[in-house]
Design a protein around this motif. Structure first.
Motif, short mmCIF file in Angstrom:
data_model
loop_
_atom_site.label_atom_id
_atom_site.label_comp_id
_atom_site.label_asym_id
_atom_site.label_seq_id
_atom_site.Cartn_x
_atom_site.Cartn_y
_atom_site.Cartn_z
N ARG A 184 5.64 -3.30 10.72
CA ARG A 184 4.43 -3.76 10.06
C ARG A 184 3.53 -2.57 9.71
O ARG A 184 3.47 -1.59 10.45
CB ARG A 184 3.65 -4.71 10.95
CG ARG A 184 4.37 -6.00 11.20
CD ARG A 184 4.27 -6.88 9.99
NE ARG A 184 5.10 -8.07 10.14
CZ ARG A 184 5.37 -8.88 9.16
NH1 ARG A 184 4.91 -8.64 7.95
NH2 ARG A 184 6.11 -9.94 9.34
N VAL A 185 2.84 -2.70 8.60
CA VAL A 185 1.94 -1.65 8.11
C VAL A 185 0.58 -2.29 7.86
O VAL A 185 0.50 -3.41 7.35
CB VAL A 185 2.48 -1.04 6.80
CG1 VAL A 185 1.60 0.07 6.32
CG2 VAL A 185 3.90 -0.54 6.99
N TRP A 201 -2.09 -6.55 5.41
CA TRP A 201 -0.84 -6.34 6.15
C TRP A 201 0.33 -6.23 5.20
O TRP A 201 0.37 -6.87 4.15
CB TRP A 201 -0.61 -7.50 7.12
CG TRP A 201 -1.52 -7.47 8.28
CD1 TRP A 201 -2.67 -8.18 8.43
CD2 TRP A 201 -1.38 -6.68 9.45
NE1 TRP A 201 -3.25 -7.87 9.63
CE2 TRP A 201 -2.48 -6.96 10.28
CE3 TRP A 201 -0.43 -5.76 9.89
CZ2 TRP A 201 -2.65 -6.34 11.53
CZ3 TRP A 201 -0.59 -5.16 11.12
CH2 TRP A 201 -1.70 -5.45 11.93
N GLY A 202 1.31 -5.44 5.60
CA GLY A 202 2.52 -5.29 4.82
C GLY A 202 3.70 -5.01 5.73
O GLY A 202 3.58 -4.99 6.96
N ARG A 205 9.42 2.17 0.81
CA ARG A 205 8.77 1.14 0.01
C ARG A 205 8.23 0.08 0.96
O ARG A 205 8.93 -0.35 1.87
CB ARG A 205 9.75 0.48 -0.95
CG ARG A 205 10.30 1.41 -1.98
CD ARG A 205 11.22 0.66 -2.91
NE ARG A 205 12.01 1.61 -3.70
CZ ARG A 205 12.94 1.25 -4.56
NH1 ARG A 205 13.23 -0.03 -4.73
NH2 ARG A 205 13.60 2.15 -5.24
N ALA A 206 7.01 -0.34 0.74
CA ALA A 206 6.38 -1.36 1.57
C ALA A 206 5.79 -2.44 0.68
O ALA A 206 5.19 -2.13 -0.35
CB ALA A 206 5.30 -0.76 2.45
N LYS A 207 5.99 -3.69 1.08
CA LYS A 207 5.38 -4.81 0.36
C LYS A 207 4.22 -5.34 1.18
O LYS A 207 4.35 -5.57 2.38
CB LYS A 207 6.40 -5.92 0.12
CG LYS A 207 7.40 -5.58 -0.94
CD LYS A 207 8.04 -6.81 -1.51
CE LYS A 207 8.90 -6.40 -2.69
NZ LYS A 207 9.46 -7.54 -3.37
N PHE A 208 3.09 -5.55 0.52
CA PHE A 208 1.89 -6.04 1.18
C PHE A 208 1.63 -7.48 0.77
O PHE A 208 2.08 -7.94 -0.28
CB PHE A 208 0.70 -5.15 0.81
CG PHE A 208 0.74 -3.81 1.48
CD1 PHE A 208 0.05 -3.60 2.65
CD2 PHE A 208 1.49 -2.78 0.95
CE1 PHE A 208 0.09 -2.37 3.28
CE2 PHE A 208 1.55 -1.54 1.57
CZ PHE A 208 0.84 -1.34 2.75
N VAL A 261 -2.45 4.68 6.00
CA VAL A 261 -2.16 3.36 6.51
C VAL A 261 -1.66 3.52 7.94
O VAL A 261 -1.20 4.59 8.32
CB VAL A 261 -1.12 2.59 5.66
CG1 VAL A 261 -1.64 2.32 4.28
CG2 VAL A 261 0.18 3.34 5.59
N ARG A 262 -1.75 2.46 8.71
CA ARG A 262 -1.27 2.51 10.09
C ARG A 262 0.07 1.79 10.17
O ARG A 262 0.20 0.66 9.70
CB ARG A 262 -2.26 1.84 11.03
CG ARG A 262 -3.56 2.56 11.12
CD ARG A 262 -4.46 1.92 12.14
NE ARG A 262 -5.78 2.54 12.10
CZ ARG A 262 -6.78 2.21 12.89
NH1 ARG A 262 -6.61 1.25 13.79
NH2 ARG A 262 -7.94 2.81 12.80
N VAL A 263 1.04 2.44 10.80
CA VAL A 263 2.35 1.84 11.01
C VAL A 263 2.40 1.33 12.43
O VAL A 263 2.26 2.09 13.39
CB VAL A 263 3.48 2.87 10.76
CG1 VAL A 263 4.83 2.24 11.02
CG2 VAL A 263 3.41 3.40 9.34
#
Length: 93
Positions: free
Chosen positions: A35-36, A54-55, A68-71, A84-86
């Protein structure tokens, strides 16, 4: 880093993230599914509250450790270049 894009189109629903100390594609495997959180401050009626978008990290992007991250909602343009925080959950170990 920015949004996923082609030559003429950009896709705001997918963000490109460069993770610290991740320099090749093999290191990305640990972060897949994590989660990001993009945290920003909202200013409404004189009070300062922190808000979160959140993503989830979906897949690698290239061979240099970019992901690649989806939010849940698209990241705002002011988020480009910000941190961003992982979160280290859900765990796959």
């Amino acid at each position: 880093m920015g949004y996923k894009r082609g030559l003429r189109n950009q896709y705001a629903h997918t963000a490109l993230l460069k993770l610290e100390n991740v320099n090749d594609r093999k290191d990305v495997d640990f972060y897949l599914g994590k989660r990001v959180a993009y945290i920003y401050s909202g200013k409404k009626s004189g009070e300062k509250k922190h808000r979160v978008i959140w993503g989830k990290i979906m897949r690698a992007h290239g061979n240099s450790g970019t992901v690649r991250a989806k939010f849940r909602t698209n990241l705002p343009p002011k988020a480009i270049g910000q941190k961003v925080r992982v979160m280290l959950y859900p765990s796959t170990i």
